[in-house]
Design an enzyme around this catalytic site. Structure first.
Site, mmCIF file in Angstrom:
data_model
loop_
_atom_site.group_PDB
_atom_site.id
_atom_site.type_symbol
_atom_site.label_atom_id
_atom_site.label_comp_id
_atom_site.label_asym_id
_atom_site.label_seq_id
_atom_site.Cartn_x
_atom_site.Cartn_y
_atom_site.Cartn_z
ATOM 1 N N ASP A 144 18.342 -47.641 -18.742
ATOM 2 C CA ASP A 144 18.916 -48.056 -19.999
ATOM 3 C C ASP A 144 20.548 -48.259 -19.892
ATOM 4 O OD1 ASP A 144 19.579 -44.651 -21.255
ATOM 5 O OD2 ASP A 144 19.531 -45.425 -19.156
ATOM 6 N N GLU A 149 28.479 -57.334 -21.474
ATOM 7 C CA GLU A 149 29.654 -57.572 -22.241
ATOM 8 C C GLU A 149 30.055 -58.981 -22.414
ATOM 9 O OE1 GLU A 149 30.905 -54.943 -23.963
ATOM 10 O OE2 GLU A 149 29.549 -53.500 -23.213
ATOM 11 N N ASP A 154 26.569 -53.079 -14.151
ATOM 12 C CA ASP A 154 25.616 -52.037 -13.377
ATOM 13 C C ASP A 154 26.126 -50.935 -13.067
ATOM 14 O OD1 ASP A 154 23.353 -51.519 -11.852
ATOM 15 O OD2 ASP A 154 23.536 -53.112 -10.404
#
Length: 136
Positions: free
Chosen positions: A10, A15, A30
């Site tokens: 999740d 961005e 990540d």
């Protein structure tokens, strides 16, 4: 592709920088375990494919290409990662992780095949216009 339940799936998102207006770009963030454990696959990640049994033809063709000996996913990824400046410091993916990519890709293709065995309308032809151009 697949990830361990403990890999924080999740947290993967992207961005954009609004400061640049329309000249923005995606920045993928990540948490560092995106590929999960190389020794454990998480088959639940395939649930949407198993439930819907629909895949774009262009996606399926790409997956088949990446499973072929000439363009194996692990080899393509290894080559791509070798161009990263950090690869001289440390490998971004270990060999077991690269082999896991091929194994996981095979699992995806098996699910598509099972869908095709059960249903007629599995592959959505998103390449109709492209196919028409090839015929001309």
């Amino acid at each position: 592709m697949f990830s361990s339940k403990n890999s924080n799936m999740d947290r993967h998102h992207y961005e954009t920088f609004e400061k640049f207006g329309n000249e923005t770009f995606l920045l993928h963030l990540d948490n560092g375990r995106a590929f999960g454990r190389h020794s454990r696959d998480e088959p639940s990640i395939l649930a949407p494919l198993q439930q819907c049994c629909r895949i774009r033809r262009s996606t399926l063709l790409r997956l088949h290409l990446l499973s072929s000996p000439s363009f194996r996913l692990s080899d393509v990824m290894r080559e791509s990662l070798a161009e990263d400046p950090l690869s001289t410091v440390a490998s971004l993916l270990s060999e077991p992780h690269l082999h896991a990519l091929d194994r996981r890709l095979a699992a995806v293709l098996q699910v598509v095949q099972k869908c095709q065995d059960l249903h007629k309308d599995v592959i959505y032809n998103d390449m109709g216009e492209y196919d028409q151009l090839l015929k001309e």
